[in-house]
Design a protein around this motif. Sequence first.
Motif, mmCIF file in Angstrom:
data_model
loop_
_atom_site.group_PDB
_atom_site.id
_atom_site.type_symbol
_atom_site.label_atom_id
_atom_site.label_comp_id
_atom_site.label_asym_id
_atom_site.label_seq_id
_atom_site.Cartn_x
_atom_site.Cartn_y
_atom_site.Cartn_z
ATOM 1 N N VAL A 40 0.846 -1.195 0.000
ATOM 2 C CA VAL A 40 0.000 0.000 0.000
ATOM 3 C C VAL A 40 0.882 1.245 0.000
ATOM 4 O O VAL A 40 1.833 1.334 0.789
ATOM 5 C CB VAL A 40 -0.934 0.036 1.230
ATOM 6 N N LEU A 41 0.558 2.183 -0.878
ATOM 7 C CA LEU A 41 1.202 3.494 -0.882
ATOM 8 C C LEU A 41 0.150 4.560 -0.624
ATOM 9 O O LEU A 41 -0.938 4.513 -1.205
ATOM 10 C CB LEU A 41 1.869 3.766 -2.234
ATOM 11 N N TRP A 42 0.473 5.484 0.269
ATOM 12 C CA TRP A 42 -0.378 6.669 0.379
ATOM 13 C C TRP A 42 0.490 7.881 0.634
ATOM 14 O O TRP A 42 1.666 7.774 0.976
ATOM 15 C CB TRP A 42 -1.491 6.493 1.408
ATOM 16 N N GLY A 43 -0.105 9.060 0.419
ATOM 17 C CA GLY A 43 0.655 10.287 0.473
ATOM 18 C C GLY A 43 0.637 10.934 1.841
ATOM 19 O O GLY A 43 -0.383 10.942 2.532
ATOM 20 N N ALA A 44 1.774 11.514 2.218
ATOM 21 C CA ALA A 44 1.845 12.257 3.478
ATOM 22 C C ALA A 44 0.959 13.495 3.437
ATOM 23 O O ALA A 44 0.522 13.990 4.475
ATOM 24 C CB ALA A 44 3.291 12.661 3.752
ATOM 25 N N ASP A 45 0.668 13.999 2.223
ATOM 26 C CA ASP A 45 -0.142 15.209 2.065
ATOM 27 C C ASP A 45 -1.526 14.894 1.508
ATOM 28 O O ASP A 45 -2.127 15.737 0.833
ATOM 29 C CB ASP A 45 0.575 16.192 1.134
ATOM 30 N N ASP A 46 -2.018 13.708 1.803
ATOM 31 C CA ASP A 46 -3.347 13.299 1.338
ATOM 32 C C ASP A 46 -4.418 14.062 2.117
ATOM 33 O O ASP A 46 -4.537 13.918 3.331
ATOM 34 C CB ASP A 46 -3.518 11.792 1.538
ATOM 35 N N ARG A 47 -5.211 14.872 1.408
ATOM 36 C CA ARG A 47 -6.297 15.623 2.047
ATOM 37 C C ARG A 47 -7.658 15.002 1.785
ATOM 38 O O ARG A 47 -8.681 15.576 2.171
ATOM 39 C CB ARG A 47 -6.267 17.077 1.560
ATOM 40 N N ILE A 48 -7.679 13.866 1.101
ATOM 41 C CA ILE A 48 -8.933 13.140 0.866
ATOM 42 C C ILE A 48 -9.137 12.093 1.954
ATOM 43 O O ILE A 48 -10.204 12.004 2.563
ATOM 44 C CB ILE A 48 -8.937 12.489 -0.528
ATOM 45 N N ASP A 81 2.369 -2.880 8.492
ATOM 46 C CA ASP A 81 3.567 -2.475 7.762
ATOM 47 C C ASP A 81 3.533 -2.840 6.287
ATOM 48 O O ASP A 81 4.560 -2.790 5.606
ATOM 49 C CB ASP A 81 4.831 -3.039 8.420
ATOM 50 N N ARG A 82 2.377 -3.160 5.773
ATOM 51 C CA ARG A 82 2.221 -3.213 4.321
ATOM 52 C C ARG A 82 2.220 -1.799 3.727
ATOM 53 O O ARG A 82 2.359 -1.623 2.525
ATOM 54 C CB ARG A 82 0.917 -3.911 3.938
ATOM 55 N N ILE A 83 2.013 -0.786 4.577
ATOM 56 C CA ILE A 83 1.842 0.590 4.133
ATOM 57 C C ILE A 83 3.178 1.318 4.094
ATOM 58 O O ILE A 83 3.981 1.223 5.014
ATOM 59 C CB ILE A 83 0.879 1.348 5.076
ATOM 60 N N VAL A 84 3.388 2.068 3.026
ATOM 61 C CA VAL A 84 4.513 2.979 2.901
ATOM 62 C C VAL A 84 3.962 4.360 2.586
ATOM 63 O O VAL A 84 3.121 4.516 1.694
ATOM 64 C CB VAL A 84 5.484 2.535 1.789
ATOM 65 N N GLU A 85 4.412 5.356 3.337
ATOM 66 C CA GLU A 85 3.977 6.730 3.117
ATOM 67 C C GLU A 85 4.985 7.451 2.245
ATOM 68 O O GLU A 85 6.193 7.356 2.446
ATOM 69 C CB GLU A 85 3.825 7.457 4.456
ATOM 70 N N LEU A 86 4.472 8.196 1.262
ATOM 71 C CA LEU A 86 5.309 8.938 0.337
ATOM 72 C C LEU A 86 5.262 10.429 0.661
ATOM 73 O O LEU A 86 4.178 11.003 0.780
ATOM 74 C CB LEU A 86 4.832 8.712 -1.108
ATOM 75 N N GLU A 87 6.431 11.030 0.776
ATOM 76 C CA GLU A 87 6.500 12.467 0.998
ATOM 77 C C GLU A 87 6.149 13.209 -0.293
ATOM 78 O O GLU A 87 6.294 12.682 -1.394
ATOM 79 C CB GLU A 87 7.906 12.867 1.461
ATOM 80 N N ALA A 88 5.691 14.453 -0.135
ATOM 81 C CA ALA A 88 5.328 15.306 -1.276
ATOM 82 C C ALA A 88 4.343 14.598 -2.196
ATOM 83 O O ALA A 88 4.453 14.624 -3.420
ATOM 84 C CB ALA A 88 6.570 15.736 -2.051
ATOM 85 N N CYS A 89 3.365 13.934 -1.583
ATOM 86 C CA CYS A 89 2.396 13.145 -2.337
ATOM 87 C C CYS A 89 1.019 13.327 -1.731
ATOM 88 O O CYS A 89 0.866 13.312 -0.509
ATOM 89 C CB CYS A 89 2.797 11.667 -2.322
ATOM 90 N N GLY A 90 0.014 13.508 -2.582
ATOM 91 C CA GLY A 90 -1.356 13.656 -2.132
ATOM 92 C C GLY A 90 -2.140 12.365 -2.264
ATOM 93 O O GLY A 90 -1.607 11.271 -2.037
#
Length: 330
Positions: A254-262, A277-286
């Motif tokens: 799973v990928l999601w953004g650190a700047d996700d506003r949804i 820990d299947r999740i990885v957060e991406l910086e500068a990403c919505g």
Amino acid sequence: MTQLLKPAAGAVGGEALLQQAALNLLDPEGRSLASSVQWWSLPGLGDDRMAWPVAVLGQGPPLLALHGFDSSFLEFRRLAPLLARRHRLYIPDLFGFGFSPRPSKGDYSPRGVLLHLEALLERIASSSAAGSDASISLIGASMGGSVAVELARRHPARIDRLLLLAPAGLTGRPMPLPPLLDGLGVRFLSLPEVRRGLCRSAFAQPDRDVGEPELEIASLHLRTPGWAESLRRFARSGGFAGCGQPLPHQPIRVLWGADDRILRSPQKRAALALLGDRIVELEACGHLPHIDQPLQVADTWWSMVETPSLRRDPEQPMQSSSEKQPVGDP
């Protein structure tokens, strides 16, 4: 400034819209992806004469990509050329969404969405040299993440792995909109300023990255006949919710953004509890990793493809790649 497109009387059909898009979209990657659309016959989904849009490109093992709520296949315009280097990539419009036809008696609920995809899986298998034994990988974005999980759970022998991009609907419960409210909600979503705001909120840096091409793609599919009615009926069904329990047994990342506003903090906390820990957060990403960070998404996908084991014990979660940091509690 580009005039956002609203549903209108006499709107042309989805096929004509995409023919125009392949020539005239402001976004060149959108034009390219629109030109790759094929129109497939999928029996059992209303009038058998209807044709269903599927972008098809590349060569290699089959990979199916599923878009989010009130969107279209065009949201994969930046990721598709990367994945098509090694895959036969299929990107449909989900049933009742995008530029797909809307039969008057269609089932505009999660069940209808899944029936359409199961017919599509059969068509992909019939065109593969491996036939029904061919395994298919899935990428699902936002609501498409829940759709991918449901499809993988229903077809454990056919689906081999999943990459979920800011998945929505894995937790919670369906909340059907009652009559009148469903229509008001759809009317609200058709307002140009609302669509502009939603489009901007999906990007990490909207002032830099959202212009006329993005706004055009975010609203073009609203001109497809039946857009409002199918969306209203989907809202009345309650949509996709609570789809992550139980998780399917295939490898999941799973990928999601650190700047996700949804995806709000409560949704992220619930997803973190489910996925760990299947999740990885991406910086500068919505909310749209495949738009904000297509190279990172592609790299994550290749790391999954190159993992020797395609299956896991259902009690053992998939580990995040060592070079990225798992997300903490939002």
